[in-house]
Design a protein around this motif. Structure first.
Motif, PDB file in Angstrom:
ATOM      1  N   ILE A  88      24.059 -24.166   7.536  1.00  0.00           N
ATOM      2  CA  ILE A  88      24.315 -24.726   8.857  1.00  0.00           C
ATOM      3  C   ILE A  88      25.429 -25.755   8.726  1.00  0.00           C
ATOM      4  O   ILE A  88      25.315 -26.696   7.936  1.00  0.00           O
ATOM      5  CB  ILE A  88      23.043 -25.372   9.443  1.00  0.00           C
ATOM      6  N   LEU A  89      26.507 -25.570   9.501  1.00  0.00           N
ATOM      7  CA  LEU A  89      27.638 -26.499   9.473  1.00  0.00           C
ATOM      8  C   LEU A  89      27.626 -27.471  10.643  1.00  0.00           C
ATOM      9  O   LEU A  89      28.099 -28.593  10.520  1.00  0.00           O
ATOM     10  CB  LEU A  89      28.966 -25.742   9.484  1.00  0.00           C
ATOM     11  N   ARG A  90      27.126 -27.025  11.797  1.00  0.00           N
ATOM     12  CA  ARG A  90      27.054 -27.878  12.987  1.00  0.00           C
ATOM     13  C   ARG A  90      25.816 -27.535  13.781  1.00  0.00           C
ATOM     14  O   ARG A  90      25.353 -26.396  13.768  1.00  0.00           O
ATOM     15  CB  ARG A  90      28.277 -27.672  13.879  1.00  0.00           C
ATOM     16  N   ILE A  91      25.319 -28.546  14.502  1.00  0.00           N
ATOM     17  CA  ILE A  91      24.163 -28.342  15.377  1.00  0.00           C
ATOM     18  C   ILE A  91      24.433 -29.036  16.702  1.00  0.00           C
ATOM     19  O   ILE A  91      24.790 -30.219  16.726  1.00  0.00           O
ATOM     20  CB  ILE A  91      22.867 -28.922  14.750  1.00  0.00           C
ATOM     21  N   ASP A  92      24.268 -28.290  17.768  1.00  0.00           N
ATOM     22  CA  ASP A  92      24.373 -28.852  19.108  1.00  0.00           C
ATOM     23  C   ASP A  92      23.149 -29.745  19.317  1.00  0.00           C
ATOM     24  O   ASP A  92      22.015 -29.278  19.197  1.00  0.00           O
ATOM     25  CB  ASP A  92      24.401 -27.715  20.134  1.00  0.00           C
ATOM     26  N   GLY A  93      23.371 -31.002  19.613  1.00  0.00           N
ATOM     27  CA  GLY A  93      22.283 -31.957  19.781  1.00  0.00           C
ATOM     28  C   GLY A  93      21.304 -31.612  20.877  1.00  0.00           C
ATOM     29  O   GLY A  93      20.191 -32.115  20.918  1.00  0.00           O
ATOM     30  N   ARG A  94      21.702 -30.732  21.800  1.00  0.00           N
ATOM     31  CA  ARG A  94      20.815 -30.336  22.896  1.00  0.00           C
ATOM     32  C   ARG A  94      20.151 -28.996  22.639  1.00  0.00           C
ATOM     33  O   ARG A  94      19.353 -28.542  23.439  1.00  0.00           O
ATOM     34  CB  ARG A  94      21.611 -30.256  24.201  1.00  0.00           C
ATOM     35  N   GLY A  95      20.500 -28.357  21.536  1.00  0.00           N
ATOM     36  CA  GLY A  95      19.991 -27.018  21.264  1.00  0.00           C
ATOM     37  C   GLY A  95      18.600 -27.011  20.659  1.00  0.00           C
ATOM     38  O   GLY A  95      18.069 -28.035  20.222  1.00  0.00           O
ATOM     39  N   PHE A  96      18.029 -25.832  20.634  1.00  0.00           N
ATOM     40  CA  PHE A  96      16.676 -25.643  20.108  1.00  0.00           C
ATOM     41  C   PHE A  96      16.583 -26.019  18.633  1.00  0.00           C
ATOM     42  O   PHE A  96      15.612 -26.608  18.184  1.00  0.00           O
ATOM     43  CB  PHE A  96      16.251 -24.187  20.336  1.00  0.00           C
TER      44      PHE A  96
END
Length: 102
Positions: A40-48
């Protein structure tokens, strides 16, 4: 190749950007101990994925009973319609499993 994928859809990894780790990508990211696999390189803070506690740098080992070795494999597995998800990740040398019901 790194094969960046922005994962979207009705699954627990929605909102993440993943890539195949390579020596060049590891060098670019400052990763000291190169390890093949999907990270995992990035995660949307609003995502599941964020709400599940997934983190940048987690290595995705398996989804349900499918071993994940490439981003294309992961994306294919995530299209399966299932009642629950079991995701194995490696973080800091430890393997963890997350179980998510639909």
């Amino acid at each position: 190749p790194r094969d960046l994928r922005n994962l979207k859809g009705n699954h627990p990894l929605s909102g993440t950007v993943v890539a195949n780790m390579s020596p060049a990508l590891a060098d670019e990211l400052g990763v000291e101990n190169f390890e093949d696999g999907v990270f995992i390189l990035r995660i949307d803070g609003r995502g599941f994925a964020s709400r599940l506690g997934l983190r940048v740098g987690d290595k995705i080992l398996a989804v349900n009973r499918d071993d994940i070795d490439r981003t294309a494999t992961l994306e294919g597995v995530l299209t399966n319609r299932v009642d629950s998800w079991t995701i194995a990740i490696k973080r800091g040398g430890k393997v963890m499993k997350l179980v998510v019901d639909r």
